[in-house]
Design a protein around this motif. Sequence first.
Motif, mmCIF file in Angstrom:
data_model
loop_
_atom_site.group_PDB
_atom_site.id
_atom_site.type_symbol
_atom_site.label_atom_id
_atom_site.label_comp_id
_atom_site.label_asym_id
_atom_site.label_seq_id
_atom_site.Cartn_x
_atom_site.Cartn_y
_atom_site.Cartn_z
ATOM 1 N N ILE A 102 0.707 -1.310 0.028
ATOM 2 C CA ILE A 102 0.014 0.215 -0.107
ATOM 3 C C ILE A 102 0.895 1.262 0.095
ATOM 4 C CG2 ILE A 102 -1.787 1.229 1.382
ATOM 5 C CD1 ILE A 102 -2.717 -1.375 2.427
ATOM 6 N N ARG A 103 0.969 2.352 -0.775
ATOM 7 C CA ARG A 103 1.605 3.399 -1.153
ATOM 8 C C ARG A 103 0.702 4.421 -0.968
ATOM 9 N NH1 ARG A 103 6.488 4.874 -3.234
ATOM 10 N NH2 ARG A 103 6.827 2.652 -3.670
ATOM 11 N N ASN A 104 1.300 5.666 -0.444
ATOM 12 C CA ASN A 104 0.707 6.705 -0.001
ATOM 13 C C ASN A 104 0.986 7.726 -1.380
ATOM 14 O OD1 ASN A 104 -0.226 9.350 0.436
ATOM 15 N ND2 ASN A 104 0.644 9.280 2.564
ATOM 16 N N VAL A 105 0.078 8.001 -2.247
ATOM 17 C CA VAL A 105 0.333 8.802 -3.159
ATOM 18 C C VAL A 105 -0.539 10.213 -3.054
ATOM 19 C CG1 VAL A 105 0.569 7.058 -5.171
ATOM 20 C CG2 VAL A 105 -1.810 7.600 -4.618
ATOM 21 N N ASN A 106 -0.586 10.504 -1.738
ATOM 22 C CA ASN A 106 -1.476 11.427 -1.428
ATOM 23 C C ASN A 106 -0.330 12.732 -0.798
ATOM 24 O OD1 ASN A 106 -4.070 12.493 -0.545
ATOM 25 N ND2 ASN A 106 -3.558 12.187 1.373
ATOM 26 N N GLY A 107 -0.822 13.871 -0.954
ATOM 27 C CA GLY A 107 -0.023 15.050 -0.684
ATOM 28 C C GLY A 107 0.207 15.173 0.926
ATOM 29 N N LYS A 108 -0.251 14.237 1.733
ATOM 30 C CA LYS A 108 -0.271 14.333 3.493
ATOM 31 C C LYS A 108 -0.250 12.866 3.834
ATOM 32 C CE LYS A 108 -5.343 15.061 3.598
ATOM 33 N NZ LYS A 108 -6.239 15.604 4.187
ATOM 34 N N PRO A 109 0.434 12.584 5.055
ATOM 35 C CA PRO A 109 0.113 11.387 5.624
ATOM 36 C C PRO A 109 -1.120 10.765 5.959
ATOM 37 C CG PRO A 109 1.667 13.075 6.950
ATOM 38 C CD PRO A 109 0.997 13.708 5.904
ATOM 39 N N PHE A 110 -1.214 9.724 5.956
ATOM 40 C CA PHE A 110 -2.500 9.094 6.546
ATOM 41 C C PHE A 110 -2.191 7.582 7.363
ATOM 42 C CE2 PHE A 110 -2.358 7.387 1.966
ATOM 43 C CZ PHE A 110 -2.212 5.988 2.158
ATOM 44 N N GLY A 111 -3.132 7.200 8.034
ATOM 45 C CA GLY A 111 -2.947 6.054 8.792
ATOM 46 C C GLY A 111 -4.122 4.993 8.435
ATOM 47 N N PHE A 112 -4.035 3.872 8.649
ATOM 48 C CA PHE A 112 -5.005 2.867 8.437
ATOM 49 C C PHE A 112 -4.827 1.447 9.234
ATOM 50 C CE2 PHE A 112 -1.596 1.996 5.426
ATOM 51 C CZ PHE A 112 -1.404 0.424 5.597
ATOM 52 N N SER A 113 -5.924 0.813 9.468
ATOM 53 C CA SER A 113 -5.678 -0.617 10.102
ATOM 54 C C SER A 113 -5.967 -1.588 8.951
ATOM 55 C CB SER A 113 -6.762 -0.744 11.298
ATOM 56 O OG SER A 113 -8.004 -0.498 10.825
ATOM 57 N N PHE A 114 -5.596 -2.748 9.146
ATOM 58 C CA PHE A 114 -5.654 -3.839 8.128
ATOM 59 C C PHE A 114 -5.738 -5.180 8.914
ATOM 60 C CE2 PHE A 114 -3.553 -6.916 5.439
ATOM 61 C CZ PHE A 114 -3.877 -6.494 4.000
ATOM 62 N N ALA A 115 -6.519 -5.985 7.942
ATOM 63 C CA ALA A 115 -6.336 -7.518 8.033
ATOM 64 C C ALA A 115 -6.624 -8.341 6.973
ATOM 65 C CB ALA A 115 -7.387 -7.632 9.325
ATOM 66 N N TYR A 116 -6.032 -9.487 6.906
ATOM 67 C CA TYR A 116 -6.226 -10.659 6.154
ATOM 68 C C TYR A 116 -7.475 -11.535 6.763
ATOM 69 C CZ TYR A 116 -2.154 -9.664 3.453
ATOM 70 O OH TYR A 116 -1.281 -9.009 2.436
ATOM 71 N N HIS A 117 -8.604 -11.233 6.578
ATOM 72 C CA HIS A 117 -9.718 -12.044 7.392
ATOM 73 C C HIS A 117 -10.024 -13.416 6.802
ATOM 74 C CE1 HIS A 117 -13.369 -12.429 9.918
ATOM 75 N NE2 HIS A 117 -13.581 -11.137 9.904
ATOM 76 N N THR A 118 -8.897 -14.188 7.374
ATOM 77 C CA THR A 118 -8.879 -15.551 6.950
ATOM 78 C C THR A 118 -9.793 -16.576 7.603
ATOM 79 O OG1 THR A 118 -6.495 -15.157 6.721
ATOM 80 C CG2 THR A 118 -7.169 -17.651 6.355
ATOM 81 N N TYR A 119 -10.706 -17.102 6.590
ATOM 82 C CA TYR A 119 -11.973 -17.941 7.352
ATOM 83 C C TYR A 119 -11.226 -19.500 7.120
ATOM 84 C CZ TYR A 119 -15.483 -14.721 7.590
ATOM 85 O OH TYR A 119 -16.221 -13.639 7.958
ATOM 86 N N LEU A 120 -10.737 -20.221 8.093
ATOM 87 C CA LEU A 120 -10.114 -21.654 7.929
ATOM 88 C C LEU A 120 -11.159 -22.570 7.848
ATOM 89 C CD1 LEU A 120 -6.836 -21.245 9.917
ATOM 90 C CD2 LEU A 120 -7.212 -20.980 7.352
ATOM 91 N N SER A 121 -11.191 -23.484 7.106
ATOM 92 C CA SER A 121 -12.187 -24.737 7.106
ATOM 93 C C SER A 121 -11.692 -25.682 8.041
ATOM 94 C CB SER A 121 -12.441 -25.295 5.741
ATOM 95 O OG SER A 121 -13.215 -26.531 5.684
ATOM 96 N N VAL A 122 -12.508 -25.972 9.274
ATOM 97 C CA VAL A 122 -12.171 -26.983 10.057
ATOM 98 C C VAL A 122 -13.326 -28.169 10.142
ATOM 99 C CG1 VAL A 122 -10.723 -25.260 11.400
ATOM 100 C CG2 VAL A 122 -13.123 -25.708 12.097
#
Length: 318
Positions: free
Chosen positions: A157-177
Amino acid sequence: MEHSAAVWDCRAATEITKDLNGIDKIVLRNPRGASARVSLHGGRVTSWRNEQGEELLFSSSKANFKPPKAVRGGIPICFPQFGNCGSLEQHGFARNKIWTIDENPSPLSPNDSHGKSFIDLLLKPSEEDLKCWPHSFEFRLRVSLAADGSLTLLSRIRNVNGKPFGFSFAYHTYLSVSDVSEVRIEGLETLDYLDNLCQKERFTEQGDAITFESEVDRVYLSTPNVVAVLDHERKRTYVIRKEGLSDAVVWNPWEKKSKSMVDLGDVDYKQMLCVNGAAIEKPVTLKPGEEWTGRLEVSVVASTLSSEHFDLQTSNGF
């Protein structure tokens, strides 16, 4: 018959078709018969099968596959927000958008392509996105399937904005059990976690391993790079390796909550477990021009190689 990665045609192992809604989906295959499917709807991995054709990811029996709704199952991408920890819709907008195939991806190391079938996807914000989250970004996602059947998701993820930004993130991995009550997680013991069932109150994990007998919704903090999910009945262990993702979300809705969720079958919770590589407690901040990388690799080993034989502390490499 042995297959050599040197003569494996990665391009030929990648097929683009359309789903029932006319949206492109990509099928990745490896020489041994394992496969993965990726939809441009959300950039979501929808299926991951081993060489025996067994499905390794859970999908809800009541999933809604029509955009712009997110689909419950597979590996949705949560960006730029996880859960309800901001002003955006639940889990952010990336999982609801139509991505494009990145025809000119920026170079990656040979380890991220050699002997693998892969696809590169790209998401840029629309005018509508910029109204609710006014930050310009380029989100590049590579999904790859290795010769050994392991699945890797690499997000840049690259910031191509003119100012800083913040974010949260997750790979919402559904495992089959086989049965979540017979499954345990190793690698998160003694760690602190935020309990979403107790207003995000902070606790310390007391068990030798995490087991399940009721609803669980936790964010484990400062987690190791390797976590193992042991499924005794199937004699199978999922090994989750991650980089750039300091947190791990563990979630199962159990019976009561499942019945209140319109896109989840009443007993689906028994066959699913979410273990998500994530960056939540300390959001990622990017200055203009900066790029963040978050990698998740999921592999499967036989149970005879897990637990006592799989060293979670020393197997941190990719």
